[in-house]
Design a protein around this motif. Sequence first.
Motif, short mmCIF file in Angstrom:
data_model
loop_
_atom_site.label_atom_id
_atom_site.label_comp_id
_atom_site.label_asym_id
_atom_site.label_seq_id
_atom_site.Cartn_x
_atom_site.Cartn_y
_atom_site.Cartn_z
N GLU A 224 54.49 41.21 35.80
CA GLU A 224 53.74 40.33 34.92
C GLU A 224 52.25 40.35 35.19
N THR A 225 51.83 41.11 36.18
CA THR A 225 50.42 41.16 36.56
C THR A 225 49.79 42.40 35.94
N ILE A 226 48.68 42.20 35.22
CA ILE A 226 47.98 43.31 34.58
C ILE A 226 47.11 44.01 35.62
N LEU A 227 47.08 45.32 35.54
CA LEU A 227 46.33 46.12 36.52
C LEU A 227 44.85 45.77 36.54
N LYS A 228 44.31 45.45 35.37
CA LYS A 228 42.88 45.15 35.27
C LYS A 228 42.47 43.96 36.14
N ASN A 229 43.44 43.03 36.33
CA ASN A 229 43.12 41.81 37.07
C ASN A 229 43.11 42.01 38.60
N VAL A 230 43.66 43.11 39.08
CA VAL A 230 43.75 43.29 40.55
C VAL A 230 43.08 44.57 41.02
N MET A 231 42.60 45.42 40.10
CA MET A 231 41.98 46.69 40.53
C MET A 231 40.61 46.42 41.14
N SER A 232 40.10 47.41 41.87
CA SER A 232 38.77 47.32 42.47
C SER A 232 37.75 47.81 41.47
N SER A 233 36.75 47.01 41.18
CA SER A 233 35.74 47.37 40.20
C SER A 233 34.46 46.61 40.55
N PRO A 234 33.28 47.21 40.41
CA PRO A 234 33.05 48.58 39.93
C PRO A 234 33.48 49.62 40.97
N VAL A 235 33.53 50.87 40.53
CA VAL A 235 34.01 51.96 41.38
C VAL A 235 32.84 52.61 42.11
N LEU A 236 33.03 52.84 43.43
CA LEU A 236 32.03 53.56 44.21
C LEU A 236 32.24 55.05 44.00
N SER A 237 31.14 55.77 43.73
CA SER A 237 31.25 57.20 43.49
C SER A 237 30.11 57.94 44.16
N ALA A 238 30.24 59.27 44.19
CA ALA A 238 29.22 60.12 44.79
C ALA A 238 29.06 61.35 43.93
N PRO A 239 27.85 61.94 43.88
CA PRO A 239 27.66 63.17 43.11
C PRO A 239 28.34 64.35 43.79
N SER A 240 28.54 65.43 43.05
CA SER A 240 29.27 66.58 43.58
C SER A 240 28.51 67.29 44.70
N ASN A 241 27.18 67.17 44.71
CA ASN A 241 26.40 67.82 45.77
C ASN A 241 26.18 66.91 46.98
N TYR A 242 26.89 65.83 47.00
CA TYR A 242 26.79 64.88 48.13
C TYR A 242 27.43 65.53 49.36
N SER A 243 26.77 65.42 50.51
CA SER A 243 27.33 66.05 51.71
C SER A 243 28.57 65.29 52.20
N VAL A 244 29.45 66.04 52.86
CA VAL A 244 30.65 65.42 53.43
C VAL A 244 30.26 64.37 54.46
N SER A 245 29.22 64.65 55.22
CA SER A 245 28.79 63.69 56.25
C SER A 245 28.37 62.38 55.61
N SER A 246 27.58 62.49 54.53
CA SER A 246 27.12 61.26 53.86
C SER A 246 28.29 60.52 53.24
N ALA A 247 29.23 61.26 52.65
CA ALA A 247 30.39 60.62 52.05
C ALA A 247 31.22 59.90 53.10
N SER A 248 31.38 60.54 54.29
CA SER A 248 32.15 59.92 55.37
C SER A 248 31.49 58.64 55.85
N LYS A 249 30.15 58.67 55.97
CA LYS A 249 29.43 57.48 56.42
C LYS A 249 29.54 56.35 55.40
N MET A 250 29.50 56.72 54.09
CA MET A 250 29.62 55.69 53.06
C MET A 250 30.99 55.03 53.12
#
Length: 830
Positions: A224-250
Amino acid sequence: MTENRDKPQHSELIECQIRSHPNPLSTSSRNWLEVGDIMTEDVATVCPGISVVAATKVMSDKHISCVIVSDNGDLSGIITETDLLKRAVANGNDFRKMKIEQVMSSPVCSLPRNLSVLDASRIMETENIRRLVVLEDERLVGIITQTDVVRALSSYSMWKNVEELMTSDVAAIASSVSVKEAAEVMASRDISCLVAMENNTIAGIFTERDLLKRVIALKRNPAETILKNVMSSPVLSAPSNYSVSSASKMMEKMKIRRLLVMDDQNLLGVVTQTDILKAIKGKLREEEENYFKLLNESRNCIYMVDLNNNTTYVNPALMDLLEVTDPEELINQPFLPERFWDNPEKRDYILEQLKKASVEVHDLTLRTTRGNKLFITLFSTRTKNIKGQTIGSQGVFYDITAKKELAILREMEQQLRSSEDLLRGTIESTADGILVVDEKGRLSHMNNRFVKIWNVPEEIYKQQNDQKLFEHIGCLLENSSVFLDKLQASCPDNQNSFDILHLKEGKILEVSSLPLIREEKFAGQVWSFHDITKQKRAEEALHKAHDELEVRVEQRTAELARANKILESEITERKNAEQALELLNKDLESTISELQRINTELQEFVYITAHDLKTPLRGIGTLADWLSTDYADKFDEQGQKQIMMLAERAKRAGKLVDSVLMYSSAGHDEEQNEHVDLNIVLPELIFEIEPPENIEITVENKLPVLICQKTHISQVFQSLLGNAIKHMDKEKGRVNVGCIEEEDVWKFSVADNGPGIDQKYYKKIFKMFQTLAPRGENDSTGIGLSVAKKLVKLNGGRIWIESNPGEGSTFFFTLPKAGVLQEVRPGTAS
């Protein structure tokens, strides 16, 4: 990602054992952190019987992704977000009625705390799980998660962009669906998150943690619970050229385990901690393989050992050097076993030095497995882990055998030359003349001393002409034929010989010979000539002196015989004197015994007489008292005085008798010596005397502890203090007791501020029944000071007085230190 198998199993602990069989020639190129360095020690635990909702509430409140299920201290299982997703929601059950034991994963995969972080990551990848339980002695000590591992391994290597390792196949679902539908998709595809879409736009992301915190923990119905009411939003994202190290730290900063990868609002994929972990391990594995390849192909002989000096690695070059075919002969064995050492006793010393020093260089002599000798230079240095702790050592062998053998040959050649020079020098510097002839009797060598002893002409010496030399020797000898035959024999005797030669000029030579042996064969004879002319002359002089000495000895013997007769006469006289002295000693002992008997009888007489006198004296005194009381009205004034005088004289006579008894008994008791602390005895004695209030007695300093008869020292102080009190004539009297240390004695003093005594009475006051006060002024018997003097003399001391009339008196007495238990230096009394 799945956390464990879908179906719960029996509750038992299964420890994951790493059974790897790496190449024994290989070792790690890195010093890894261990599980115990990065694990979380504060682990949340719950009981198997609690509800799923209660356990989820614990995880939500503590912001953790799992809890350990423990039954009375025994590890039963683990509850993760994935377990809740698959077994509590996706399967359609009502999680609000479920118990933890219905959804937990069991058995639990565990590992020891000293396992490396890299090995822990391999287990996670193999078992397809994100967390491992850490045990020590079968006891839960912590938990390590994928987040911990990624954080640790990221410090070793990080080089890529997220585009290279992201997952492009991203699962998306409409934000309007129910949580139950979303959970079923995640469970069926074995994924941990879904991207929620709304009008072809990313509206949010739904993760296992969202399910835990916002649905199960709050007891919401998934259907009975709608996904919109419990999902995480806004979404955290990173560009494709973002380094793995920076992504790990984020991810670490935001406390999330995944990031969406987007370019220009276009979803390209998702990068998770699992993706990062796989990429890091792949890169590290590649580096490890390259490192091992370099070691194995190196021509340098390389080894590594642990802290216990057990070998952990050897490369092929070192195996070839030691002629070892099987690496198991060295790996996991003590470093360089004794069979490889030319001198095994040196091994322990070298191993101990390798443990102590950070850098060591040693030259070693070893043996290969085939017994070939090796000369090695060993360079060793300590190895440390990432925390700076020493974990062993590593080093390189340099083969210097060829150089060493060449150096040894040169050294031996030099030693041979030195030995030859030493031999020549020894032969030339010896005090004896040396002549060497070969096995055919021909001249081989003669030293300078031989030339000098035999006065060999320079021409013969330079030419080494044996025939002319033998002729020259023959001319100098008184009887030359026998010796020359020996010297020139074509086959000399190879035995030792000894002889004395007399030369015509008077010189005497001592001759000896030894066979010359070369390579165990007779090669000639070595003749030694020693000039003993002076020695022989000295022996002749000694014989002459010996004869003269014998004559003098005979003369001295006659003189001693005469002296002995005189001494015998003196000894006889001395024995006679000793016998006479012995008779005198016996007479003296008899006299002493008689005196002791008389003294005893006299003492008994004094006691008897004193007791016999005291009885009538007491009667006279009693009668006088009765008369003065009952017939007081019968006597006139003169009669009364006479009666009182009679009573006083009777009392005085009684005191005189008591004084005689006290003096006669002084020093005759059989009391044993004891430790007498005057600092205790003297205050007690002063208390017993009870001095008048106008007289103050002071102890000036610390007194010694004596070994004596307590009665003696008490009577001495009692007599001296009583005398000072009795004759005090001042309104405020002072009596001071003191002690000073002298060389062999303790010197005691009793000083008062009384009337003083004229010097002419110094001797009189120490005599019996002598007192300076007129009769009738006091009741003194004059016996106290004589008793004190007697007791002081009995104890080896002396007593005397120093005084001036009107200025008071000071009585001194000494006692030897031999009677002192401990030497207490006098000081100011407290």
